[in-house]
Scaffold this active site. Structure first.
Site, PDB file in Angstrom:
ATOM      1  CB  SER A 157      -0.888  -0.047   1.253  1.00 28.50           C
ATOM      2  OG  SER A 157      -1.234   1.242   1.676  1.00 28.50           O
TER       3      SER A 157
HETATM    4  N1  LIG Z   1      -6.910   7.708   0.713  1.00 26.00           N
HETATM    5  C1  LIG Z   1      -6.435   6.620   1.520  1.00 26.00           C
HETATM    6  C2  LIG Z   1      -6.269   5.406   0.640  1.00 26.00           C
HETATM    7  C3  LIG Z   1      -5.915   4.180   1.457  1.00 26.00           C
HETATM    8  C4  LIG Z   1      -6.119   2.921   0.620  1.00 26.00           C
HETATM    9  O1  LIG Z   1      -6.749   2.921  -0.448  1.00 26.00           O
HETATM   10  N2  LIG Z   1      -5.618   1.811   1.144  1.00 26.00           N
HETATM   11  C5  LIG Z   1      -5.823   0.545   0.458  1.00 26.00           C
HETATM   12  C6  LIG Z   1      -4.473  -0.097   0.196  1.00 26.00           C
HETATM   13  S1  LIG Z   1      -3.510   0.915  -0.870  1.00 26.00           S
HETATM   14  C7  LIG Z   1      -6.630  -0.370   1.351  1.00 26.00           C
HETATM   15  O2  LIG Z   1      -6.413  -0.413   2.546  1.00 26.00           O
HETATM   16  N3  LIG Z   1      -7.596  -1.098   0.765  1.00 26.00           N
HETATM   17  C8  LIG Z   1      -8.418  -2.019   1.486  1.00 26.00           C
HETATM   18  C9  LIG Z   1      -9.890  -1.724   1.361  1.00 26.00           C
HETATM   19  O3  LIG Z   1     -10.256  -0.709   0.730  1.00 26.00           O
HETATM   20  O4  LIG Z   1     -10.681  -2.508   1.854  1.00 26.00           O
HETATM   21  C10 LIG Z   1      -5.112   6.999   2.180  1.00 26.00           C
HETATM   22  O5  LIG Z   1      -4.369   7.792   1.591  1.00 26.00           O
HETATM   23  O6  LIG Z   1      -4.844   6.518   3.292  1.00 26.00           O
END
Ligand SMILES: N[C@@H](CCC(=O)N[C@@H](CS)C(=O)NCC(=O)O)C(=O)O
Length: 221
Positions: free
Chosen positions: A11
């Protein structure tokens, strides 16, 4: 008081938060979550982050998610005089602009990268054109600057540089954007924690991509 950072190596936002921690020399407990195993969907994790994403910071009683807010908080709370998030309103505004720009840029880029890396298909041409346009703009914005907003490293750099592992996997050639390439090379060479946090081996990628393909039922061509 202990600070926990819930994190996943694949991530970019997690890596951005971790680089800020390292740059500011803050002690934390790193809590690795395997997203492909659903560790971000447990009742315990949802209780601290109902948006079920990484990263999440837990600083005593205070819980914060969204990587850019975490980076800003860490600077404001633990290093208010650091140039990493400058106090001067105009300098800070340029950092904030970059953080806002990269929020939408990363959304564009992740769609294109997911098609290429996970689904193994060519992404729609209009999405590729949009990504190329953003790279061109970024190249102009960096210009002759050493860092995104000028002569000092800021959280804008740490947020944006997390895209580099995806670019290699997605076959995006940064040579087309020489200022972006020079900037990325500078950060890779000078940040002592860059490699530890951002270099992902091909074997790790392959394993991860396989897991995501299984979850998504994707059959690459
Ligand atoms: N805008 C958020 C994006 C975070 C994000 O999209 N994280 C993803 C991994 S890159 C995640 O945890 N996805 C799991 C989900 O959405 O269930 C940030 O900058 O923290």
């Amino acid at each position: 008081m202990s600070i926990d950072l819930y994190y996943n190596k694949f991530s970019g936002p997690s890596r951005a938060a971790l680089m800020t921690v390292r740059q500011l020399n803050i002690d934390i407990n790193l809590k690795q979550l395997d997203l492909s195993a659903g560790e971000h969907m447990t009742p315990e994790y949802l209780a601290i982050n109902p948006n079920h994403k990484v990263p999440t910071l837990v600083d005593g009683e205070f819980v914060l998610w969204e990587s850019r807010a975490i980076m800003q908080y860490l600077c404001n709370r633990y290093a208010p005089d650091s140039t990493l998030y400058p106090k001067d309103p105009k300098k800070r505004a340029l950092v904030d602009r970059s953080l806002n720009f990269d929020f939408s840029f990363l959304a564009q880029l992740s769609e294109v990268m997911a098609a290429k890396i996970i689904l193994g298909i060519e992404p729609p041409a209009d999405k590729v054109t949009a990504v190329n346009g953003s790279f061109k703009l970024l190249d102009q914005l960096i210009g002759d600057n050493r860092y995104i907003t000028g002569d000092n490293l800021t959280i804008a750099d740490l947020s944006l540089v997390t895209i580099t592992p995806y670019l290699e996997q997605g076959g995006i050639d940064l040579n087309l954007y020489p200022n972006v390439q020079r900037w990325a090379d500078t950060l890779r060479d000078e940040l002592p924690y860059y490699e530890e946090i951002n270099i992902i081996s091909q074997a790790e990628w392959d394993t991860q991509v396989e897991k995501y393909r299984a979850i998504m039922g994707a059959k690459p061509e």
